[in-house]
Design an enzyme around this catalytic site. Sequence first.
Site, mmCIF file in Angstrom:
data_model
loop_
_atom_site.group_PDB
_atom_site.id
_atom_site.type_symbol
_atom_site.label_atom_id
_atom_site.label_comp_id
_atom_site.label_asym_id
_atom_site.label_seq_id
_atom_site.Cartn_x
_atom_site.Cartn_y
_atom_site.Cartn_z
ATOM 1 N N ASP A 105 -17.538 56.346 -12.749
ATOM 2 C CA ASP A 105 -18.536 55.557 -13.470
ATOM 3 C C ASP A 105 -19.655 55.347 -12.459
ATOM 4 O O ASP A 105 -19.566 54.508 -11.566
ATOM 5 C CB ASP A 105 -17.948 54.227 -13.954
ATOM 6 C CG ASP A 105 -18.986 53.403 -14.720
ATOM 7 O OD1 ASP A 105 -20.196 53.658 -14.538
ATOM 8 O OD2 ASP A 105 -18.599 52.502 -15.480
ATOM 9 N N PHE A 137 -13.912 47.869 -17.026
ATOM 10 C CA PHE A 137 -15.205 47.426 -17.515
ATOM 11 C C PHE A 137 -15.111 47.383 -19.044
ATOM 12 O O PHE A 137 -14.442 48.214 -19.653
ATOM 13 C CB PHE A 137 -16.375 48.312 -17.059
ATOM 14 C CG PHE A 137 -17.673 47.717 -17.537
ATOM 15 C CD1 PHE A 137 -18.160 46.560 -16.959
ATOM 16 C CD2 PHE A 137 -18.352 48.255 -18.617
ATOM 17 C CE1 PHE A 137 -19.304 45.947 -17.445
ATOM 18 C CE2 PHE A 137 -19.501 47.644 -19.110
ATOM 19 C CZ PHE A 137 -19.981 46.485 -18.527
ATOM 20 N N THR A 138 -15.797 46.407 -19.636
ATOM 21 C CA THR A 138 -15.630 46.107 -21.062
ATOM 22 C C THR A 138 -15.745 47.342 -21.968
ATOM 23 O O THR A 138 -14.809 47.673 -22.699
ATOM 24 C CB THR A 138 -16.666 45.054 -21.483
ATOM 25 O OG1 THR A 138 -17.965 45.510 -21.092
ATOM 26 C CG2 THR A 138 -16.384 43.708 -20.818
ATOM 27 N N ARG A 196 -18.450 36.207 -17.082
ATOM 28 C CA ARG A 196 -17.582 37.338 -16.797
ATOM 29 C C ARG A 196 -16.196 36.765 -16.496
ATOM 30 O O ARG A 196 -15.794 36.652 -15.347
ATOM 31 C CB ARG A 196 -18.114 38.165 -15.616
ATOM 32 C CG ARG A 196 -19.209 39.162 -16.001
ATOM 33 C CD ARG A 196 -18.710 40.128 -17.010
ATOM 34 N NE ARG A 196 -19.642 41.179 -17.407
ATOM 35 C CZ ARG A 196 -19.757 41.605 -18.672
ATOM 36 N NH1 ARG A 196 -19.074 41.038 -19.638
ATOM 37 N NH2 ARG A 196 -20.557 42.591 -18.980
ATOM 38 N N TYR A 254 -38.076 68.970 -30.385
ATOM 39 C CA TYR A 254 -36.709 68.664 -30.801
ATOM 40 C C TYR A 254 -35.704 69.373 -29.893
ATOM 41 O O TYR A 254 -34.666 68.818 -29.533
ATOM 42 C CB TYR A 254 -36.481 69.078 -32.262
ATOM 43 C CG TYR A 254 -35.161 68.558 -32.786
ATOM 44 C CD1 TYR A 254 -35.082 67.312 -33.397
ATOM 45 C CD2 TYR A 254 -33.990 69.299 -32.620
ATOM 46 C CE1 TYR A 254 -33.875 66.806 -33.840
ATOM 47 C CE2 TYR A 254 -32.774 68.803 -33.066
ATOM 48 C CZ TYR A 254 -32.715 67.557 -33.673
ATOM 49 O OH TYR A 254 -31.524 67.054 -34.104
ATOM 50 N N PHE A 301 -17.780 39.012 -26.121
ATOM 51 C CA PHE A 301 -18.712 38.219 -25.314
ATOM 52 C C PHE A 301 -20.153 38.339 -25.783
ATOM 53 O O PHE A 301 -20.963 37.448 -25.570
ATOM 54 C CB PHE A 301 -18.609 38.607 -23.828
ATOM 55 C CG PHE A 301 -18.863 40.063 -23.569
ATOM 56 C CD1 PHE A 301 -17.860 40.999 -23.735
ATOM 57 C CD2 PHE A 301 -20.111 40.499 -23.177
ATOM 58 C CE1 PHE A 301 -18.097 42.348 -23.512
ATOM 59 C CE2 PHE A 301 -20.365 41.843 -22.945
ATOM 60 C CZ PHE A 301 -19.342 42.770 -23.121
ATOM 61 N N LYS A 325 -29.195 51.059 -15.040
ATOM 62 C CA LYS A 325 -28.991 50.252 -13.829
ATOM 63 C C LYS A 325 -29.628 50.981 -12.643
ATOM 64 O O LYS A 325 -30.830 50.936 -12.463
ATOM 65 C CB LYS A 325 -27.503 50.004 -13.589
ATOM 66 C CG LYS A 325 -26.898 48.920 -14.478
ATOM 67 C CD LYS A 325 -26.528 49.424 -15.827
ATOM 68 C CE LYS A 325 -25.625 48.488 -16.598
ATOM 69 N NZ LYS A 325 -25.362 49.011 -17.953
HETATM 70 C C1 LIG Z 1 -19.953 49.541 -14.804
HETATM 71 C C2 LIG Z 1 -20.540 49.813 -16.138
HETATM 72 N N1 LIG Z 1 -20.119 50.865 -16.847
HETATM 73 C C3 LIG Z 1 -20.617 51.137 -18.063
HETATM 74 C C4 LIG Z 1 -21.585 50.349 -18.645
HETATM 75 C C5 LIG Z 1 -22.069 50.654 -20.026
HETATM 76 O O1 LIG Z 1 -23.362 51.113 -20.000
HETATM 77 P P1 LIG Z 1 -24.412 50.813 -21.174
HETATM 78 O O2 LIG Z 1 -24.677 49.340 -21.187
HETATM 79 O O3 LIG Z 1 -25.616 51.617 -20.778
HETATM 80 O O4 LIG Z 1 -23.830 51.285 -22.453
HETATM 81 C C6 LIG Z 1 -22.063 49.244 -17.931
HETATM 82 C C7 LIG Z 1 -23.086 48.367 -18.540
HETATM 83 O O5 LIG Z 1 -23.209 47.205 -18.303
HETATM 84 C C8 LIG Z 1 -21.522 48.968 -16.647
HETATM 85 O O6 LIG Z 1 -21.937 47.907 -15.930
#
Ligand SMILES: Cc1ncc(COP(=O)(O)O)c(C=O)c1O
Length: 458
Positions: free
Chosen positions: A215, A124-125, A382, A72, A449, A258
Amino acid sequence: MPDLFPEPYRIKMVEPIRITDRQYRCKAIAEAGFNTFLLRSEDVYIDFLTDSGTNAMSDSQWAGMMRGDEAYAGSVNFEHLVAAVQDVYGYRFVVPTHQGRAAEHIMSQLLVKPGDLVPGNMYFTTTKLHQEKAGGRFRDVIIDEAHDPQSSHEFKGNICLDKLQAAIDEVGAERIPYISLEGCVNMAGGQPFSMANLESLRRLCDQHGIPIMLDATRVCENAMFIKLREPGFADRSIKAIVNMIGSLTEGCTMSAKKDHLVNIGGFLAMNDQEFHTRAMAMVVEYEGLHTYGGMAGRDMEAVARGIYEAVQENHLRHRLDQTRYLGEKLRAAGVPIVEPIGSHAVFLDARRFLPHIPQSQFPAQALAAALYVESGVRAMERGIVSAGRNPRTGEHNKPKLELVRLTIPRRVYTQTHLDVVAEAVEKLFVRRHDIKGLEMIYEPRHLRFFQARFKPLQ
Ligand SMILES: Cc1ncc(COP(=O)(O)O)c(C=O)c1O
């Protein structure tokens, strides 16, 4: 195709995939509300939905999974993870999370105050959502070329310093908690920033005392573009370039799913001790103890090993060449794509592919659905759907880019798979006039989305 860098690996285990017929796929996409996120994976032939968590891990990563220390507290795999981040990125502290958005959540809650402005190189979303949930506003300060799918600018991920200066003049540096800098900007088509741009950004931020938070999700791919395109970097290792990016920024959020070649994992990293202490206090509320976050010990080991595999030059050369191969095939067939071809995906330009469908009828969503029916290939929208609504006015955000992302998982598909995808898109392009727009019939409040449902317009 000239100068393709071949696979720097061989295949030791395979997973069968299923080929379905058109009639079956018509039913499947209707049941999925014309949203490729709602398809069953078993109904997909070639899955180009995302490069997130879809990577094939190496034998070394799988071997590392067997060395998971599932204590843990104080797992040795956490120590390996911290050591790898410190070595490759150079940040002092690491807070593990289950994936990128958990790191974004913690960072936004701790750094963004209500009324703050967070400038970034395109949104980014999930990143933007967490900034907004913390009471902040996002401001896009990417260079104009990034919004033009036909511009061949080699570093479309660059920040426009004039736009940033204007934002600082408008709200004051004290209202800007940090600059959000993404590597290989996803929504722009996987476009990198240059080191020269980052160095200028650093100077401007130093003048105003504003931190830069990276990021780092696709920063290794960004580093490869710097090596290939930017004068003075051809002889530097990817690790050295990533380290330099780390040294010019105060910390990062990371979706390890990624570039770090794993199926799950992430972290928040920083140099500031107080920020680290506060992030550790918060991670225990939402993720788990600060020595595992949301990950098992074995997951942390896979990430730690993936960090080193991600900076291998041969891996990255092959990776970028796979994407280039697909993009060049499509371009040669006259299919409109985002230029230049980016890192993790080829983006179809739905505005030019389907000029007869207005943005209000979700052309990229319709194109992704039609591609699935045509071929069993799954891609992702997108465009206007991903862009969501303005939280204050409730209106649709209307991005200039209306794209379908053909995203290539790392180390998973062969060149023949890429040929199949290219042929499917080409066939669809020939009969593009048959594709109709969509109406949205269900829309969740955030990140619509993922779960929105549609029906075809007659
Ligand atoms: C540029 C970018 N930032 C952040 C994220 C968020 O990461 P996660 O999907 O691991 O939560 C993504 C995921 O697609 C991304 O492409």
